[in-house]
Motif scaffolding. Structure first.
Motif, PDB file in Angstrom:
ATOM      1  N   HIS A   1      41.484 -32.634  44.868  1.00  0.00           N
ATOM      2  CA  HIS A   1      42.956 -33.195  45.002  1.00  0.00           C
ATOM      3  C   HIS A   1      42.958 -33.884  43.606  1.00  0.00           C
ATOM      4  N   LYS A   2      42.298 -33.728  42.754  1.00  0.00           N
ATOM      5  CA  LYS A   2      42.582 -34.532  41.572  1.00  0.00           C
ATOM      6  C   LYS A   2      42.228 -36.003  41.598  1.00  0.00           C
ATOM      7  N   GLY A   3      41.351 -36.488  42.587  1.00  0.00           N
ATOM      8  CA  GLY A   3      41.193 -37.721  42.591  1.00  0.00           C
ATOM      9  C   GLY A   3      39.838 -37.994  41.785  1.00  0.00           C
ATOM     10  N   LYS A   4      39.606 -38.958  41.218  1.00  0.00           N
ATOM     11  CA  LYS A   4      38.479 -39.711  40.453  1.00  0.00           C
ATOM     12  C   LYS A   4      37.788 -40.596  41.139  1.00  0.00           C
ATOM     13  N   GLY A   5      36.261 -40.484  40.838  1.00  0.00           N
ATOM     14  CA  GLY A   5      35.274 -41.561  41.515  1.00  0.00           C
ATOM     15  C   GLY A   5      34.992 -41.075  42.843  1.00  0.00           C
ATOM     16  N   CYS A   6      34.068 -41.930  43.667  1.00  0.00           N
ATOM     17  CA  CYS A   6      33.724 -41.599  44.991  1.00  0.00           C
ATOM     18  C   CYS A   6      35.032 -41.750  45.794  1.00  0.00           C
ATOM     19  N   ALA A   7      34.845 -41.086  47.223  1.00  0.00           N
ATOM     20  CA  ALA A   7      35.890 -41.175  48.422  1.00  0.00           C
ATOM     21  C   ALA A   7      35.791 -42.739  48.873  1.00  0.00           C
ATOM     22  N   GLY A   8      37.249 -43.280  49.212  1.00  0.00           N
ATOM     23  CA  GLY A   8      37.235 -44.486  49.640  1.00  0.00           C
ATOM     24  C   GLY A   8      37.639 -44.371  51.069  1.00  0.00           C
ATOM     25  N   GLY A   9      38.619 -45.482  51.333  1.00  0.00           N
ATOM     26  CA  GLY A   9      38.856 -45.647  52.738  1.00  0.00           C
ATOM     27  C   GLY A   9      40.037 -44.634  53.078  1.00  0.00           C
ATOM     28  N   ARG A  10      40.982 -44.200  52.316  1.00  0.00           N
ATOM     29  CA  ARG A  10      42.187 -43.731  52.658  1.00  0.00           C
ATOM     30  C   ARG A  10      41.455 -42.041  52.869  1.00  0.00           C
ATOM     31  N   ASP A  11      40.484 -41.847  51.985  1.00  0.00           N
ATOM     32  CA  ASP A  11      39.977 -40.637  52.186  1.00  0.00           C
ATOM     33  C   ASP A  11      39.235 -40.278  53.604  1.00  0.00           C
TER      34      ASP A  11
END
Length: 241
Positions: A199-209
């Motif tokens: 979904h075009k996100g960068k880096g590692c998954a965070g809280g919203r993910d």
């Protein structure tokens, strides 16, 4: 072996296996004058045969030993008894033409912090869980199946890692629950990283993910949970008893 087997063909085959030599990196082929081939399928069997007399001698003396091939633990009631048994084992092992491992052979108070590793598990203060090397090996296997650029459908990725998780669980299902929960959390993090990347996100998954792809999302896709499988196995065991 000659004391138990009269078939010359079997003895000849065994003799060939023991003297086949080894290939070592940068050293080439080297003959083996004594011992069994490290890692060979016959080595654990030969260890069991060679140490069979030790099993009977320990039982005769009333000492509680748990052994698998050449790896064993002796359960003792006191420091004095542990020292007595260790001295006996050193003498027996030496007389048998063997040597105890210089660093792995030690006296441990398993009721205190530190414990010991045995057959892939870590034992400490009445509990057991996979030793660090066993957990690292699982994570490496999962990493190879969960690259962020993996184009396969998520259900297909999960089906693949489920085979790894289920196989690992079969052996380590007797671990404390919180250790298995941490492994589950790490696996879900790997999967969220894939979803974030798609979904075009960068880096590692965070809280919203975690809200976007909650635990239930992966459960619906069939992700195997180590902690839940352990809980289910415990309930079945309780009903059986």
């Amino acid at each position: 072996m000659e004391e138990k087997i009269a078939d010359g063909r079997v003895l000849e085959l065994l003799d060939q296996m023991l003297k086949q030599g080894v290939m070592e990196t940068a050293k080439g082929w080297q003959p083996t004058e004594k011992g069994t081939p490290q890692g060979a399928v016959v080595s654990p069997l030969l260890a069991n045969l060679y140490l069979n007399r030790l099993d009977h001698e320990m039982a005769r003396r009333g000492w509680d030993m748990v052994r698998y091939a050449d790896d064993f633990v002796v359960l003792c009631e006191s420091q004095a008894q542990a020292q007595e048994i260790l001295e006996y084992l050193r003498a027996w092992i030496q007389a048998a033409g063997l040597t105890l491992h210089p660093t792995k052979t030690r006296i441990v108070d398993a009721s205190q912090r530190g414990g010991f590793d045995f057959l892939g598990y870590h034992f400490e203060r009445g509990h057991r869980w996979p030793r660090q090397k066993s957990m690292d090996k699982l994570r490496e296997a999962i990493r190879q199946q969960t690259g962020r650029l993996d184009p396969r459908p998520m259900s297909q990725i999960i089906a693949g890692i489920n085979r790894t998780l289920k196989g690992w669980f079969q052996y380590f299902q007797h671990s404390v629950r919180n250790v298995l929960e941490r492994q589950d959390k790490w696996v879900r993090q790997r999967l969220r990283n894939i979803e974030r990347r798609r979904h075009k996100g960068k880096g590692c998954a965070g809280g919203r993910d975690h809200q976007r792809w909650p635990n239930a999302h992966f459960a619906e896709l069939g992700l195997f949970s180590l902690a839940m499988a352990r809980a289910q196995a415990s309930r079945v065991l309780k009903r059986t008893h």
